[in-house]
Write a protein that holds these residues in place. Structure first.
Motif, short mmCIF file in Angstrom:
data_model
loop_
_atom_site.label_atom_id
_atom_site.label_comp_id
_atom_site.label_asym_id
_atom_site.label_seq_id
_atom_site.Cartn_x
_atom_site.Cartn_y
_atom_site.Cartn_z
N SER A 143 0.81 -1.21 0.00
CA SER A 143 0.00 0.00 0.00
C SER A 143 0.85 1.27 0.00
CB SER A 143 -0.94 0.01 1.21
OG SER A 143 -0.21 -0.01 2.41
N ILE A 144 2.12 1.17 0.39
CA ILE A 144 2.98 2.37 0.43
C ILE A 144 3.24 2.89 -0.98
CG2 ILE A 144 5.27 3.23 1.04
CD1 ILE A 144 5.12 1.51 3.56
N PRO A 145 3.74 2.06 -1.93
CA PRO A 145 3.91 2.60 -3.28
C PRO A 145 2.59 2.98 -3.95
CG PRO A 145 4.42 0.26 -3.24
CD PRO A 145 4.28 0.70 -1.83
N CYS A 158 2.55 3.23 6.89
CA CYS A 158 3.86 3.35 7.57
C CYS A 158 3.74 3.02 9.05
CB CYS A 158 4.42 4.75 7.37
SG CYS A 158 4.92 5.11 5.68
N MET A 159 2.68 3.49 9.70
CA MET A 159 2.49 3.22 11.12
C MET A 159 2.29 1.72 11.37
SD MET A 159 0.10 6.44 12.25
CE MET A 159 -0.32 5.68 13.80
N LEU A 160 1.54 1.06 10.50
CA LEU A 160 1.33 -0.38 10.67
C LEU A 160 2.62 -1.17 10.46
CD1 LEU A 160 -2.11 -0.82 8.87
CD2 LEU A 160 -1.64 -1.02 11.32
N VAL A 161 3.41 -0.76 9.48
CA VAL A 161 4.69 -1.44 9.25
C VAL A 161 5.60 -1.29 10.46
CG1 VAL A 161 6.81 -1.34 7.88
CG2 VAL A 161 4.61 -1.31 6.73
N ILE A 162 5.70 -0.06 10.98
CA ILE A 162 6.58 0.18 12.12
C ILE A 162 6.09 -0.54 13.36
CG2 ILE A 162 7.45 1.98 13.68
CD1 ILE A 162 7.39 3.87 11.20
N SER A 163 4.79 -0.48 13.63
CA SER A 163 4.25 -1.13 14.83
C SER A 163 4.33 -2.64 14.74
CB SER A 163 2.79 -0.70 15.06
OG SER A 163 1.97 -1.15 14.00
N GLY A 164 4.38 -3.17 13.52
CA GLY A 164 4.48 -4.62 13.36
C GLY A 164 5.75 -5.20 13.95
N PHE A 165 6.85 -4.43 13.91
CA PHE A 165 8.11 -4.93 14.46
C PHE A 165 8.01 -5.12 15.97
CE2 PHE A 165 9.53 -2.77 10.55
CZ PHE A 165 10.12 -3.86 9.93
N GLY A 166 7.46 -4.13 16.67
CA GLY A 166 7.31 -4.24 18.12
C GLY A 166 6.32 -5.31 18.51
#
Length: 196
Positions: A3-5, A27-35
């Protein structure tokens, strides 16, 4: 990741709040997925393999993070550099050989060397090209996002095919029997000592 591109292209084509919101949410979902992955992984290991060896298995999983922390950024960097080189080649092809040589003091045949030396950049080419030329900078990470999405699909497939170890194969804790054995031995030792 996909969904980013998509949101980036949508935002460039029609600037509005909707694609911008989609971009920020992605972007928020991608970043929060790591934690979230790090937080839930011990419980996931326990569900799959039982609680006894969670620490050992989790240690093995964490040992993969060291090479992944090196390989991941390396892949991102290689894909971005390739996308930037392709974009510069595309923009340079829109200039006549004479205009290119007048701007950079070298022929277009030496474009790769000029890119490596940071002489020819996207920004510099956009300054020379006519107004209305599309800036490819927002799209430099398209290939990267596609590759990361494919890698996550492979990871998802691996998770789907994994099955928990059957509960009958779990080792039963022997702490109570061990303690009884120790207590009994201690009692016998005391009796034996008294008998002496």
């Amino acid at each position: 990741y996909l969904s980013i591109p998509l949101s980036t292209h949508w935002l460039v084509d029609s600037p509005s709040v909707m694609p911008l919101g989609l971009f920020y949410t992605s972007c928020m979902l991608v970043i929060s997925g790591f934690g979230a992955t790090a937080a839930t992984f011990p419980a996931y290991i326990s569900d799959l393999f039982g609680p006894k060896n969670v620490a050992a298995i989790h240690g093995q999983v964490l040992s993969v993070l060291i090479p992944a922390g090196y390989v991941g950024p390396l892949i991102v960097s290689i894909l971005r550099e390739r996308a930037m080189s392709n974009s510069i080649h595309d923009l340079a092809s829109k200039l006549s050989p004479q205009a290119f040589e007048a701007a950079f003091g070298a022929s277009r045949d030496s474009l790769d060397e000029l890119i490596q030396a940071k002489v020819v950049t996207i920004r510099r080419l956009l300054e020379i090209l006519p107004d209305g030329t599309t800036d490819p900078s927002p799209f430099l990470y398209d290939d990267t996002m596609m590759v990361l999405a494919a890698m996550h699909m492979v990871a998802l497939g691996c998770v789907v095919v994994m099955r928990p170890v059957q509960s009958k194969l779990f080792e039963v804790s022997t702490c109570s029997h061990h303690e009884e054995g120790i207590g009994g031995r201690r009692e016998r030792d005391v009796d034996g000592h008294r008998g002496r």
